[in-house]
Design a protein around this motif. Structure first.
Motif, PDB file in Angstrom:
ATOM      1  N   TYR A  27      29.659  33.756  53.725  1.00 51.96           N
ATOM      2  CA  TYR A  27      29.442  34.883  53.975  1.00 51.96           C
ATOM      3  C   TYR A  27      29.823  35.679  52.838  1.00 51.96           C
ATOM      4  CZ  TYR A  27      29.346  39.102  56.980  1.00 51.96           C
ATOM      5  OH  TYR A  27      29.118  40.574  57.318  1.00 51.96           O
ATOM      6  N   LYS A  28      28.834  36.412  52.335  1.00 50.40           N
ATOM      7  CA  LYS A  28      29.174  37.438  51.387  1.00 50.40           C
ATOM      8  C   LYS A  28      28.452  38.755  51.931  1.00 50.40           C
ATOM      9  CE  LYS A  28      28.547  34.701  47.034  1.00 50.40           C
ATOM     10  NZ  LYS A  28      27.826  34.546  45.832  1.00 50.40           N
ATOM     11  N   THR A  41      33.734  37.634  50.350  1.00 50.62           N
ATOM     12  CA  THR A  41      33.354  36.490  50.827  1.00 50.62           C
ATOM     13  C   THR A  41      34.217  35.659  51.549  1.00 50.62           C
ATOM     14  OG1 THR A  41      32.407  36.010  48.510  1.00 50.62           O
ATOM     15  CG2 THR A  41      32.863  33.930  49.868  1.00 50.62           C
ATOM     16  N   GLU A  42      33.869  35.244  52.732  1.00 51.48           N
ATOM     17  CA  GLU A  42      34.470  34.679  53.815  1.00 51.48           C
ATOM     18  C   GLU A  42      33.758  33.200  54.240  1.00 51.48           C
ATOM     19  OE1 GLU A  42      37.692  35.534  57.028  1.00 51.48           O
ATOM     20  OE2 GLU A  42      37.105  36.640  55.215  1.00 51.48           O
ATOM     21  N   ILE A  43      34.534  32.119  54.558  1.00 52.55           N
ATOM     22  CA  ILE A  43      33.790  30.935  55.055  1.00 52.55           C
ATOM     23  C   ILE A  43      33.968  31.084  56.755  1.00 52.55           C
ATOM     24  CG2 ILE A  43      33.873  28.400  55.276  1.00 52.55           C
ATOM     25  CD1 ILE A  43      33.415  29.580  52.470  1.00 52.55           C
ATOM     26  N   GLN A  54      29.687  27.888  68.804  1.00 52.88           N
ATOM     27  CA  GLN A  54      30.537  28.918  68.568  1.00 52.88           C
ATOM     28  C   GLN A  54      30.720  29.437  66.820  1.00 52.88           C
ATOM     29  OE1 GLN A  54      33.868  27.009  70.326  1.00 52.88           O
ATOM     30  NE2 GLN A  54      33.701  28.267  72.287  1.00 52.88           N
ATOM     31  N   PHE A  55      30.860  30.645  66.723  1.00 55.32           N
ATOM     32  CA  PHE A  55      30.617  31.111  65.231  1.00 55.32           C
ATOM     33  C   PHE A  55      32.013  31.940  65.007  1.00 55.32           C
ATOM     34  CE2 PHE A  55      28.974  34.146  61.891  1.00 55.32           C
ATOM     35  CZ  PHE A  55      28.988  33.183  60.624  1.00 55.32           C
ATOM     36  N   TYR A  56      32.797  31.457  63.713  1.00 52.61           N
ATOM     37  CA  TYR A  56      34.014  32.304  63.641  1.00 52.61           C
ATOM     38  C   TYR A  56      34.346  32.129  62.442  1.00 52.61           C
ATOM     39  CZ  TYR A  56      35.735  27.676  64.631  1.00 52.61           C
ATOM     40  OH  TYR A  56      36.123  26.376  65.004  1.00 52.61           O
ATOM     41  N   SER A  57      35.385  32.988  61.799  1.00 50.41           N
ATOM     42  CA  SER A  57      35.805  32.729  60.366  1.00 50.41           C
ATOM     43  C   SER A  57      36.967  31.417  60.405  1.00 50.41           C
ATOM     44  CB  SER A  57      36.760  33.918  60.074  1.00 50.41           C
ATOM     45  OG  SER A  57      37.387  33.877  58.944  1.00 50.41           O
ATOM     46  N   LYS A  58      36.614  30.793  59.463  1.00 46.72           N
ATOM     47  CA  LYS A  58      37.724  29.717  59.218  1.00 46.72           C
ATOM     48  C   LYS A  58      39.284  30.017  58.797  1.00 46.72           C
ATOM     49  CE  LYS A  58      38.368  25.596  56.016  1.00 46.72           C
ATOM     50  NZ  LYS A  58      39.743  26.062  55.450  1.00 46.72           N
ATOM     51  N   ASP A  59      39.558  30.825  57.834  1.00 46.81           N
ATOM     52  CA  ASP A  59      40.703  31.418  57.602  1.00 46.81           C
ATOM     53  C   ASP A  59      41.408  32.236  58.831  1.00 46.81           C
ATOM     54  OD1 ASP A  59      40.716  30.588  55.213  1.00 46.81           O
ATOM     55  OD2 ASP A  59      40.429  32.658  54.071  1.00 46.81           O
ATOM     56  N   GLY A  91      42.275  36.005  56.323  1.00 46.62           N
ATOM     57  CA  GLY A  91      40.946  36.191  56.688  1.00 46.62           C
ATOM     58  C   GLY A  91      40.647  37.702  57.127  1.00 46.62           C
ATOM     59  N   LYS A  92      39.162  38.140  56.946  1.00 45.04           N
ATOM     60  CA  LYS A  92      38.895  39.319  57.170  1.00 45.04           C
ATOM     61  C   LYS A  92      37.743  39.594  58.166  1.00 45.04           C
ATOM     62  CE  LYS A  92      38.542  39.532  52.188  1.00 45.04           C
ATOM     63  NZ  LYS A  92      38.442  37.952  51.805  1.00 45.04           N
ATOM     64  N   VAL A  93      37.187  38.661  58.726  1.00 44.63           N
ATOM     65  CA  VAL A  93      36.182  38.727  59.699  1.00 44.63           C
ATOM     66  C   VAL A  93      36.839  38.011  60.990  1.00 44.63           C
ATOM     67  CG1 VAL A  93      33.805  37.974  60.277  1.00 44.63           C
ATOM     68  CG2 VAL A  93      34.210  38.331  58.190  1.00 44.63           C
ATOM     69  N   ARG A  94      36.862  39.115  61.858  1.00 44.32           N
ATOM     70  CA  ARG A  94      37.872  38.737  63.044  1.00 44.32           C
ATOM     71  C   ARG A  94      37.240  38.786  64.399  1.00 44.32           C
ATOM     72  NH1 ARG A  94      42.876  38.167  61.265  1.00 44.32           N
ATOM     73  NH2 ARG A  94      43.429  37.539  63.271  1.00 44.32           N
ATOM     74  N   TYR A  95      35.811  38.640  64.400  1.00 46.36           N
ATOM     75  CA  TYR A  95      35.045  38.387  65.718  1.00 46.36           C
ATOM     76  C   TYR A  95      34.646  36.982  65.617  1.00 46.36           C
ATOM     77  CZ  TYR A  95      30.885  38.248  62.719  1.00 46.36           C
ATOM     78  OH  TYR A  95      29.894  37.938  61.857  1.00 46.36           O
TER      79      TYR A  95
END
Length: 288
Positions: A27-28, A41-43, A54-59, A91-95
């Protein structure tokens, strides 16, 4: 009848192809529309079960797992002072996003301050499937577009993976979404990996996880108001806590208790500066 047929096909596709599979997306994204050259960028992981995805940030997932384990380890002793000073969050994407099959009802989980919300999605994704085809990585894909959450999106989906799902809240195409980008190209998801994980791993809804505070459930319209209120007044939740008799205190490096009023002023200033830069959220209609 058509909706029932589509639902039955979705169940059949998942049951015969993709139970307990993990799809990894790169995800960019650009936070500040004035600095489009500064992307992050986040995986992100899309886990597919027979009951839903279910969809979420790996980090963020890995970081939170370590934090929870350390919290339980320290809180289990006689000393109830919990030291997490050495812990560094990633991680930056916390939803998180959860879709329930076969109707693909969507729930969105996020935090505003210290409060966790579950938002029940009601907005539709009206896809227009186009004749253009393209090779994306190893997949043969077809193009589709839709207007959703304040942005125009282009998706490339593959019928080689017959799952009507994709990154974030996106779903409803006759195959997995392999690549997804908005018109400004400031939010881009691209599939980078596929693997099957343990069949013994079972679906567990995010809403059923262990919490120390209650989960607040809202529809998307009420959440928008709450979101905008929080941006305008980042200390609202903290003030409500204090009004209900709650307390908080912080100490500086020397161990001296800091002034709570100054903490709140500094927190509000910092959060409003962050909000000003974070003006290119994925769901752009939240700001309109």
């Amino acid at each position: 009848m058509k909706k029932i047929f589509v639902g039955m096909m979705a169940i059949l596709s998942i049951a015969t192809y993709a139970q307990n599979q993990r799809f990894s997306y790169e995800y960019k994204f650009v936070r500040d529309s004035a600095e489009k050259d500064k992307s992050e960028t986040e995986i992100m992981l899309l886990n597919v079960f027979s009951k839903g995805s279910q969809f979420y940030s790996k980090d963020v997932f890995e970081s939170d797992s370590i934090l929870n384990a350390e919290f339980k380890k320290q809180s289990g002793g006689l000393d109830h002072h919990i030291d997490l000073s050495k812990f560094k969050s990633k991680g930056k994407v916390r939803y998180q996003v959860e879709k329930n099959y076969p109707d693909y009802s969507v729930n969105f989980f996020t935090n505003l301050g210290s409060i966790e919300y579950m938002i029940q999605e009601s907005r539709n994704q009206n896809w227009k499937i186009l004749p253009e085809k393209e090779k994306v990585g190893e997949f043969n894909t077809q193009k589709a577009t839709c207007d959703y959450v304040g942005r125009i999106w282009t998706a490339w989906f593959t019928t080689d993976i017959p799952i009507q799902d994709g990154p974030h809240k996106f779903h409803g195409l006759p195959g997995l979404i392999v690549k997804l980008e908005d018109k400004t190209k400031s939010h881009i998801f691209e599939l980078k990996g596929v693997r099957k994980f343990d069949d013994k791993e079972e679906w567990k809804s995010f809403k059923d996880k262990e919490r120390y505070e209650p989960l607040i459930i809202l529809n998307d319209k009420k959440y928008k108001k709450t979101y905008l209120d929080n941006r305008a007044d980042p200390n609202k939740g903290l003030r409500n806590l204090l009004a209900e008799g709650g307390k908080f205190e912080m100490k500086d490096a020397s161990g001296k208790i800091m002034d709570s009023n100054q903490i709140m002023k500094d927190r509000e200033k910092k959060q409003k500066e962050t909000n000003k830069r974070n003006n290119n959220v994925l769901e752009l209609d939240l700001l309109k």
